[in-house]
Design an enzyme around this catalytic site. Sequence first.
Site, PDB file in Angstrom:
ATOM      1  N   ASP A 128       0.853  -1.186   0.000  1.00  0.00           N
ATOM      2  CA  ASP A 128       0.000   0.000   0.000  1.00  0.00           C
ATOM      3  C   ASP A 128       0.890   1.237   0.000  1.00  0.00           C
ATOM      4  OD1 ASP A 128      -2.213  -1.550   0.081  1.00  0.00           O
ATOM      5  OD2 ASP A 128      -2.628  -1.254   2.214  1.00  0.00           O
ATOM      6  N   ASP A 154     -14.321  -5.318  -4.052  1.00  0.00           N
ATOM      7  CA  ASP A 154     -14.456  -5.456  -2.598  1.00  0.00           C
ATOM      8  C   ASP A 154     -15.887  -5.885  -2.317  1.00  0.00           C
ATOM      9  OD1 ASP A 154     -11.880  -4.518  -2.426  1.00  0.00           O
ATOM     10  OD2 ASP A 154     -12.418  -2.515  -1.709  1.00  0.00           O
TER      11      ASP A 154
END
Lengths: 275, 201
Positions: free
Chosen positions: A19, A138
Amino acid sequence: MRHIILVMALTRRIIPCLDLKDGRVVKGTHFEDLRDAGDPVELAARYNEQGADEVVFLDITASKEKRKTIVELISRAADQLFLPLTVGGGINTTADITAILRAGADKVSMNTAAVQNPKIISEGAAAFGTQCIVLAMDVRRNYIPQDGTTEISLPDGSSCWYEVVTHGGSRPTGIDAILWAKEAEERGAGEILLTSMETDGTKEGFDIPITEAVASATNIPVVASGGVGTLEHFYEGFVTGKADACLAASVFHFGELTIRDVKEYLATRGVPVRL
Amino acid sequence: MMKIAIIDYGLGNLRSVFRGIEKAGACPVITHDPEEIQSADGIILPGVGAFSEGMGRLSPIRQCLLSVAGEVPLLGICLGMQMLMDESEEHGNHQGLSLIPGNVRKFQPEPEMKVPHMGWNTIHHAMPDDPLLFGIPDESYFYFVHSYYVSCPAAYRLCETGYIVPYASAVKRGLIYGVQFHPEKSGDVGLLLLKNFIGIC
């Protein structure tokens, strides 16, 4: 016989995910001897040495102006890594895709942008080939029955449907995950990166029911993401969840497991991996 | 230093190929200029994307490529390999460069066999003594991403890989080579293959 042996050879992939914010890794890592632990290229090189099959950079930079940094970063990574690289986060237009691919990425993943404008999948696939376009999806469980959704049985005997969520998991869309996966495949997505909000961050294992359901409903590779904590979880993701690849972040970053540990374990359990 | 022309026809990611050639010890030039291509010691035809679009974009330098191929070593990568063949069935039938006999077919998906064929798979050396494979063990892993595969006579099969069907994952005819996998994305063994290609140039 030879045919069968050859066909078995495609390996299951282990993918570390980094990330990034403003071009730096935002989660900590255990590589204390790195000159600069926040440098994503240096960290990715470590994972390369451990046998990572690909690397995913997920850019969570908020502001548009700073997004230039990700392009510079990809160029630097591509100059040093010689490994497949997927980049996701903040990619909204074919111009964004062009910039990311030209910098040296092999695939782009799109999540919220694809839900808001599904045409970006078709346009991206037509321009750059399906192999470049990854649908990042997601999902969360929704226990309130709704017409037109796909009922999925859970291990505890209950059932639910899985709803696509956007904006980093904060916004439910009412879209059925299975239907969305199929639509994305038809539009030309070449891979699905599936993250379940139910398991993400729990270290209790991947969300197997939805992984298996998406892998069975589509004919493109599925990457399982969210919840891995042990070696056994990787095995479950591949064998029970039928995933083609497993993605993990914290178990690798904090040194609980190395990529080589995972691959050696999988090999002993009969899962084909590149060692 | 060897000059290697990397053909730029507006498709795909040339940066990794460029850096791979540099790392392998030659001087890469990204170009679509016929003079530059003709003066190179070796040519790389990279490629990502659809066959017909690739061939369309290649048309201004098609004659140049056909005239130098066979005299100057040429390496097609992925779509670049497929374009060396006679014909492809990707989105209708399209003519290739016909530098190597054979054609390009679509993988028919089978249960648990996803398309594209994406990931690391092994290559079996069909011509183990070929200089492109020097130092690369049989059954080494390379990175593949493709939905179409090359079918060609055994005489031109440099390597074979099995996915759904056994197919030619590398081809060779004289100084013309093609690889379906991505050496520039296959770590050290991929860089060694690029180095071997430079050695042939």
